[in-house]
Write a protein that holds these residues in place. Structure first.
Motif, PDB file in Angstrom:
ATOM      1  N   PRO A   1       0.836  -1.205   0.000  1.00 46.23           N
ATOM      2  CA  PRO A   1       0.000   0.000   0.000  1.00 46.23           C
ATOM      3  C   PRO A   1       0.872   1.257   0.000  1.00 46.23           C
ATOM      4  O   PRO A   1       1.857   1.351   0.731  1.00 46.23           O
ATOM      5  CB  PRO A   1      -0.805  -0.090   1.294  1.00 46.23           C
ATOM      6  CG  PRO A   1      -0.602  -1.469   1.811  1.00 46.23           C
ATOM      7  CD  PRO A   1       0.634  -2.024   1.194  1.00 46.23           C
ATOM      8  N   GLY A   2       0.510   2.218  -0.832  1.00 47.79           N
ATOM      9  CA  GLY A   2       1.229   3.483  -0.895  1.00 47.79           C
ATOM     10  C   GLY A   2       0.555   4.529  -0.037  1.00 47.79           C
ATOM     11  O   GLY A   2      -0.609   4.377   0.358  1.00 47.79           O
ATOM     12  N   ASP A   3       1.256   5.609   0.231  1.00 50.54           N
ATOM     13  CA  ASP A   3       0.694   6.672   1.052  1.00 50.54           C
ATOM     14  C   ASP A   3      -0.058   7.704   0.218  1.00 50.54           C
ATOM     15  O   ASP A   3      -0.580   8.679   0.750  1.00 50.54           O
ATOM     16  CB  ASP A   3       1.796   7.358   1.869  1.00 50.54           C
ATOM     17  CG  ASP A   3       2.895   7.912   0.987  1.00 50.54           C
ATOM     18  OD1 ASP A   3       2.878   7.685  -0.239  1.00 50.54           O
ATOM     19  OD2 ASP A   3       3.794   8.581   1.540  1.00 50.54           O
ATOM     20  N   ASP A   4      -0.139   7.483  -1.101  1.00 47.88           N
ATOM     21  CA  ASP A   4      -0.802   8.448  -1.978  1.00 47.88           C
ATOM     22  C   ASP A   4      -2.086   7.894  -2.603  1.00 47.88           C
ATOM     23  O   ASP A   4      -2.554   8.399  -3.605  1.00 47.88           O
ATOM     24  CB  ASP A   4       0.165   8.902  -3.075  1.00 47.88           C
ATOM     25  CG  ASP A   4       0.611   7.754  -3.965  1.00 47.88           C
ATOM     26  OD1 ASP A   4       0.314   6.583  -3.636  1.00 47.88           O
ATOM     27  OD2 ASP A   4       1.239   8.020  -5.000  1.00 47.88           O
ATOM     28  N   GLY A   5      -2.654   6.851  -2.012  1.00 46.45           N
ATOM     29  CA  GLY A   5      -3.895   6.291  -2.536  1.00 46.45           C
ATOM     30  C   GLY A   5      -3.684   5.255  -3.614  1.00 46.45           C
ATOM     31  O   GLY A   5      -4.637   4.843  -4.273  1.00 46.45           O
ATOM     32  N   GLY A   6      -2.466   4.800  -3.800  1.00 49.56           N
ATOM     33  CA  GLY A   6      -2.157   3.793  -4.799  1.00 49.56           C
ATOM     34  C   GLY A   6      -1.499   2.583  -4.171  1.00 49.56           C
ATOM     35  O   GLY A   6      -1.356   2.483  -2.956  1.00 49.56           O
TER      36      GLY A   6
ATOM     37  N   SER B   1      -7.096  -7.929  -9.924  1.00 52.32           N
ATOM     38  CA  SER B   1      -8.341  -8.707  -9.993  1.00 52.32           C
ATOM     39  C   SER B   1      -9.575  -7.851  -9.731  1.00 52.32           C
ATOM     40  O   SER B   1     -10.657  -8.168 -10.218  1.00 52.32           O
ATOM     41  CB  SER B   1      -8.288  -9.879  -9.011  1.00 52.32           C
ATOM     42  OG  SER B   1      -8.093  -9.416  -7.691  1.00 52.32           O
ATOM     43  N   GLY B   2      -9.444  -6.747  -9.010  1.00 55.62           N
ATOM     44  CA  GLY B   2     -10.578  -5.874  -8.734  1.00 55.62           C
ATOM     45  C   GLY B   2     -10.878  -4.874  -9.843  1.00 55.62           C
ATOM     46  O   GLY B   2     -11.868  -4.140  -9.767  1.00 55.62           O
ATOM     47  N   TRP B   3     -10.044  -4.809 -10.847  1.00 62.03           N
ATOM     48  CA  TRP B   3     -10.251  -3.883 -11.958  1.00 62.03           C
ATOM     49  C   TRP B   3     -11.032  -4.557 -13.079  1.00 62.03           C
ATOM     50  O   TRP B   3     -10.970  -5.771 -13.239  1.00 62.03           O
ATOM     51  CB  TRP B   3      -8.917  -3.407 -12.522  1.00 62.03           C
ATOM     52  CG  TRP B   3      -8.084  -2.578 -11.593  1.00 62.03           C
ATOM     53  CD1 TRP B   3      -8.448  -2.046 -10.385  1.00 62.03           C
ATOM     54  CD2 TRP B   3      -6.724  -2.207 -11.796  1.00 62.03           C
ATOM     55  NE1 TRP B   3      -7.415  -1.355  -9.831  1.00 62.03           N
ATOM     56  CE2 TRP B   3      -6.331  -1.435 -10.681  1.00 62.03           C
ATOM     57  CE3 TRP B   3      -5.802  -2.437 -12.802  1.00 62.03           C
ATOM     58  CZ2 TRP B   3      -5.061  -0.903 -10.553  1.00 62.03           C
ATOM     59  CZ3 TRP B   3      -4.536  -1.900 -12.681  1.00 62.03           C
ATOM     60  CH2 TRP B   3      -4.176  -1.141 -11.566  1.00 62.03           C
ATOM     61  N   THR B   4     -11.726  -3.756 -13.868  1.00 65.70           N
ATOM     62  CA  THR B   4     -12.511  -4.323 -14.969  1.00 65.70           C
ATOM     63  C   THR B   4     -11.716  -4.473 -16.252  1.00 65.70           C
ATOM     64  O   THR B   4     -12.178  -5.097 -17.199  1.00 65.70           O
ATOM     65  CB  THR B   4     -13.751  -3.458 -15.258  1.00 65.70           C
ATOM     66  OG1 THR B   4     -13.326  -2.133 -15.597  1.00 65.70           O
ATOM     67  CG2 THR B   4     -14.679  -3.420 -14.052  1.00 65.70           C
TER      68      THR B   4
ATOM     69  N   ALA C   1      -5.905   2.030  -5.676  1.00 66.26           N
ATOM     70  CA  ALA C   1      -5.187   1.070  -4.840  1.00 66.26           C
ATOM     71  C   ALA C   1      -5.903  -0.269  -4.839  1.00 66.26           C
ATOM     72  O   ALA C   1      -7.113  -0.352  -5.041  1.00 66.26           O
ATOM     73  CB  ALA C   1      -5.076   1.612  -3.414  1.00 66.26           C
ATOM     74  N   SER C   2      -5.128  -1.304  -4.603  1.00 65.02           N
ATOM     75  CA  SER C   2      -5.724  -2.636  -4.514  1.00 65.02           C
ATOM     76  C   SER C   2      -6.538  -2.751  -3.231  1.00 65.02           C
ATOM     77  O   SER C   2      -6.197  -2.170  -2.205  1.00 65.02           O
ATOM     78  CB  SER C   2      -4.632  -3.707  -4.550  1.00 65.02           C
ATOM     79  OG  SER C   2      -3.763  -3.550  -3.453  1.00 65.02           O
ATOM     80  N   SER C   3      -7.617  -3.486  -3.322  1.00 60.77           N
ATOM     81  CA  SER C   3      -8.447  -3.743  -2.153  1.00 60.77           C
ATOM     82  C   SER C   3      -7.945  -5.010  -1.477  1.00 60.77           C
ATOM     83  O   SER C   3      -7.247  -5.814  -2.099  1.00 60.77           O
ATOM     84  CB  SER C   3      -9.899  -3.942  -2.577  1.00 60.77           C
ATOM     85  OG  SER C   3     -10.382  -2.800  -3.234  1.00 60.77           O
TER      86      SER C   3
ATOM     87  N   SER D   1      -5.503  -9.446  -6.231  1.00 58.37           N
ATOM     88  CA  SER D   1      -4.234 -10.029  -6.657  1.00 58.37           C
ATOM     89  C   SER D   1      -3.925  -9.541  -8.059  1.00 58.37           C
ATOM     90  O   SER D   1      -4.786  -9.007  -8.750  1.00 58.37           O
ATOM     91  CB  SER D   1      -4.319 -11.556  -6.631  1.00 58.37           C
ATOM     92  OG  SER D   1      -5.302 -12.003  -7.547  1.00 58.37           O
ATOM     93  N   LEU D   2      -2.694  -9.725  -8.464  1.00 56.70           N
ATOM     94  CA  LEU D   2      -2.304  -9.354  -9.822  1.00 56.70           C
ATOM     95  C   LEU D   2      -2.747 -10.446 -10.785  1.00 56.70           C
ATOM     96  O   LEU D   2      -2.318 -11.592 -10.680  1.00 56.70           O
ATOM     97  CB  LEU D   2      -0.780  -9.198  -9.912  1.00 56.70           C
ATOM     98  CG  LEU D   2      -0.211  -7.853  -9.539  1.00 56.70           C
ATOM     99  CD1 LEU D   2       1.297  -7.913  -9.472  1.00 56.70           C
ATOM    100  CD2 LEU D   2      -0.640  -6.793 -10.513  1.00 56.70           C
ATOM    101  N   LEU D   3      -3.641 -10.091 -11.701  1.00 59.28           N
ATOM    102  CA  LEU D   3      -4.031 -11.032 -12.741  1.00 59.28           C
ATOM    103  C   LEU D   3      -2.958 -11.102 -13.812  1.00 59.28           C
ATOM    104  O   LEU D   3      -2.682 -12.166 -14.358  1.00 59.28           O
ATOM    105  CB  LEU D   3      -5.361 -10.626 -13.376  1.00 59.28           C
ATOM    106  CG  LEU D   3      -6.596 -10.742 -12.502  1.00 59.28           C
ATOM    107  CD1 LEU D   3      -7.825 -10.289 -13.273  1.00 59.28           C
ATOM    108  CD2 LEU D   3      -6.772 -12.166 -12.017  1.00 59.28           C
ATOM    109  N   SER D   4      -2.369  -9.950 -14.129  1.00 63.56           N
ATOM    110  CA  SER D   4      -1.288  -9.931 -15.115  1.00 63.56           C
ATOM    111  C   SER D   4      -0.336  -8.787 -14.817  1.00 63.56           C
ATOM    112  O   SER D   4      -0.752  -7.720 -14.388  1.00 63.56           O
ATOM    113  CB  SER D   4      -1.845  -9.800 -16.536  1.00 63.56           C
ATOM    114  OG  SER D   4      -2.435  -8.542 -16.722  1.00 63.56           O
ATOM    115  N   LEU D   5       0.922  -9.059 -15.033  1.00 61.35           N
ATOM    116  CA  LEU D   5       1.976  -8.056 -14.964  1.00 61.35           C
ATOM    117  C   LEU D   5       3.037  -8.505 -15.970  1.00 61.35           C
ATOM    118  O   LEU D   5       3.853  -9.362 -15.689  1.00 61.35           O
ATOM    119  CB  LEU D   5       2.583  -7.941 -13.564  1.00 61.35           C
ATOM    120  CG  LEU D   5       3.762  -6.971 -13.418  1.00 61.35           C
ATOM    121  CD1 LEU D   5       3.382  -5.569 -13.868  1.00 61.35           C
ATOM    122  CD2 LEU D   5       4.282  -6.961 -11.995  1.00 61.35           C
TER     123      LEU D   5
END
Length: 175
Positions: free
Chosen positions: A74-79, A97-100, A143-145, A149-153
């Motif tokens: 977790p970042g301190d800037d909302g990311g 995974s939480g993104w569309t 930011a991730s909830s 998880s990372l679906l792809s990177l």
């Protein structure tokens, strides 16, 4: 076809696609005036390869999947912050995974999309995520909830003694 070549194999491919390779196996060409053609070709090859990794079409590259080898912080800037290995030179796709959908990737901290992530009212949403890749660090917005998880990177890497490309990249030698 994705290729992973060592320096000697890449030099052979460079010669072939640049017109320096002789079609007959029994023909020998020698120079004795002190010019090392292999060194000149390697310099041209490496300049082309670095430019391809930085600016080339994603289909001409051979990105690797790093989704299972990084940690989300977790970042301190909302990311969310993702530290990438030093050999990563470009991110071609990232999706939580939480993104569309996958994030739009920005590489300049002065880009308008990067500046918008600093304020909660202008920050990216799950339907239009943004990823900022600067200096080996990837910042993901929103930011991730918990439970994401990372679906792809997918990342392009520059490693010593390894050339990872798609064979279609050689078509960019002669536009």
């Amino acid at each position: 076809m994705k290729l992973c070549l060592n320096p000697s194999d890449m030099l052979e491919q460079w010669r072939l696609h640049s017109g320096y390779s002789l079609p007959l196996a029994d023909a020998v060409c020698r120079r004795n005036d002190g010019i090392d053609l292999d060194t000149i070709m390697r310099a041209d090859l490496n300049a082309w390869y670095r430019r391809l990794l930085a600016e080339g079409e994603p289909g001409q590259l051979a990105p690797e999947d790093f989704s299972h080898s990084v940690v989300l912080t977790p970042g301190d800037d909302g990311g969310t912050i993702v530290s990438l290995p030093p050999e990563v030179v470009r991110v071609t796709e990232v999706r939580l995974s939480g993104w569309t959908r996958p994030a739009r990737i920005v590489t300049s901290p002065t880009h308008i999309l990067a500046a918008r992530q600093l304020h909660p009212f202008t920050r990216a949403t799950r339907s239009h995520p943004v990823a900022l890749f600067v200096g080996g660090t990837l910042r993901l917005y929103p930011a991730s909830s918990p439970g994401d998880s990372l679906l792809s990177l997918r990342c392009v890497t520059l490693r010593e003694d390894e050339y990872r490309i798609d064979d279609s990249a050689f078509s960019s030698l002669h536009p």
